[in-house]
Design a protein around this motif. Structure first.
Motif, mmCIF file in Angstrom:
data_model
loop_
_atom_site.group_PDB
_atom_site.id
_atom_site.type_symbol
_atom_site.label_atom_id
_atom_site.label_comp_id
_atom_site.label_asym_id
_atom_site.label_seq_id
_atom_site.Cartn_x
_atom_site.Cartn_y
_atom_site.Cartn_z
ATOM 1 N N VAL A 143 -6.151 0.075 13.177
ATOM 2 C CA VAL A 143 -4.865 0.157 12.488
ATOM 3 C C VAL A 143 -4.792 -0.867 11.378
ATOM 4 O O VAL A 143 -5.121 -2.045 11.586
ATOM 5 C CB VAL A 143 -3.702 -0.081 13.470
ATOM 6 N N ASP A 144 -4.380 -0.431 10.221
ATOM 7 C CA ASP A 144 -4.142 -1.340 9.108
ATOM 8 C C ASP A 144 -2.647 -1.667 9.027
ATOM 9 O O ASP A 144 -2.253 -2.830 9.067
ATOM 10 C CB ASP A 144 -4.631 -0.708 7.807
ATOM 11 N N LYS A 145 -1.806 -0.624 8.958
ATOM 12 C CA LYS A 145 -0.356 -0.817 8.885
ATOM 13 C C LYS A 145 0.356 0.283 9.659
ATOM 14 O O LYS A 145 -0.141 1.409 9.750
ATOM 15 C CB LYS A 145 0.128 -0.794 7.429
ATOM 16 N N ILE A 146 1.521 -0.059 10.220
ATOM 17 C CA ILE A 146 2.372 0.922 10.889
ATOM 18 C C ILE A 146 3.746 0.896 10.225
ATOM 19 O O ILE A 146 4.332 -0.166 10.033
ATOM 20 C CB ILE A 146 2.526 0.626 12.395
ATOM 21 N N ASN A 147 4.249 2.082 9.855
ATOM 22 C CA ASN A 147 5.600 2.203 9.279
ATOM 23 C C ASN A 147 5.804 1.361 8.031
ATOM 24 O O ASN A 147 6.787 0.640 7.885
ATOM 25 C CB ASN A 147 6.670 1.844 10.335
ATOM 26 N N ASP A 148 4.883 1.465 7.101
ATOM 27 C CA ASP A 148 4.989 0.747 5.828
ATOM 28 C C ASP A 148 5.974 1.502 4.922
ATOM 29 O O ASP A 148 5.734 2.643 4.544
ATOM 30 C CB ASP A 148 3.603 0.669 5.179
ATOM 31 N N THR A 149 7.066 0.849 4.569
ATOM 32 C CA THR A 149 8.094 1.480 3.740
ATOM 33 C C THR A 149 8.218 0.838 2.356
ATOM 34 O O THR A 149 9.221 0.999 1.675
ATOM 35 C CB THR A 149 9.480 1.431 4.432
ATOM 36 N N GLN A 150 7.191 0.121 1.942
ATOM 37 C CA GLN A 150 7.265 -0.629 0.672
ATOM 38 C C GLN A 150 7.512 0.275 -0.536
ATOM 39 O O GLN A 150 8.126 -0.159 -1.514
ATOM 40 C CB GLN A 150 5.973 -1.438 0.465
ATOM 41 N N TYR A 151 7.043 1.518 -0.466
ATOM 42 C CA TYR A 151 7.191 2.394 -1.632
ATOM 43 C C TYR A 151 8.595 2.951 -1.759
ATOM 44 O O TYR A 151 8.934 3.555 -2.781
ATOM 45 C CB TYR A 151 6.179 3.544 -1.533
#
Length: 259
Positions: free
Chosen positions: A249-257
């Motif tokens: 896993v790199d990221k979970i639930n990334d909302t940056q965009y």
């Protein structure tokens, strides 16, 4: 004579070290070459998401906000060269994927559909309010359901992904809601197809648009224990790496965009 032998030894040692360094560099380059990055995106906000209705195999259209979310994610990922792209035949997933790909500045892959990326089938609860389905399950575990999903991570930590799915299947009066075994069987088939395609086409980046319960299931299947009940927001990006027949896993639930 000793000086000559000394020079020969130094030269051989240098070649040995150079060969070792070269081998290490080649191995690292090979590892990078074989690595696949998988971008798991939840679909944009839908009509049922807005009205608080259960939405699994049942479908509802993206709202204006959902379309805008998909476009924003597409713009955020516009420089990623997607070699492969997938969704299911659910309109909310398919249209989110199309909006993301439309913003991309590289050659776009054909969007493939696989039932394995569909949301869980909630059977007789489809279209009913979230409260009707979730409240009894939360209360049976001494938790409280609300539309902010405040205690959902506690429910997942207590029952696990499998326990939550099977509790829904057990509570369904029509007995057509999927069990965890059924969900994971199609999910595994979908991921096996993705990896087979990636190896065949030497793919480096893959886009998959799925749903809010199916993404955690895929995580639990591929990287057991990594998912801890985190929210999977509309158009959030969860990133996985695949290398050497293993996922990470790199990221979970990334909302940056979306910010």
């Amino acid at each position: 004579m000793k000086k000559i032998w000394g020079l020969v030894v130094v030269a051989l040692l240098g070649l040995s070290l150079s060969g070792g360094i070269s081998t290490q560099a080649k191995e690292k380059a090979s590892d990078k070459k074989d690595e696949v990055t998988i971008y798991l995106v939840r679909h944009g906000k839908t009509f049922f998401n807005t009205t608080g209705q259960v939405q699994g195999f049942a479908d509802s259209p993206l709202t204006d906000k959902g379309i805008e979310q998909a476009k924003q994610v597409g713009k955020g990922l516009k420089n990623i060269k997607f070699d492969l792209a997938y969704s299911s035949d659910l309109g909310r997933q398919r249209n989110t994927a199309k909006q993301i790909l439309a913003q991309n500045e590289n050659k776009k892959p054909k969007l493939s559909e696989h039932d394995g990326f569909k949301e869980w089938n909630y059977g007789g609860f489809e279209g009913k309010t979230n409260a009707e389905m979730w409240t009894p399950i939360f209360e049976a575990n001494d938790l409280k359901f609300d539309e902010d999903w405040t205690d959902y991570d506690k429910l997942v930590n207590k029952l696990g992904d499998e326990g939550v799915a099977d509790a829904i299947a057990e509570a369904d009066s029509l007995k057509v809601a999927e069990t965890y075994e059924q969900i994971t069987k199609r999910g595994q088939a979908a991921m096996d197809k993705v990896i087979a395609d990636a190896k065949k086409k030497n793919a480096k980046s893959v886009l998959i648009v799925s749903s809010g319960s199916m993404i955690p299931t895929l995580l639990e299947m591929l990287v057991p224990g990594e998912y801890q009940g985190e929210a999977i927001d509309n158009c959030s990006v969860t990133t996985l790496k695949y290398k050497g027949n293993k996922y990470s896993v790199d990221k979970i639930n990334d909302t940056q965009y979306l910010e």
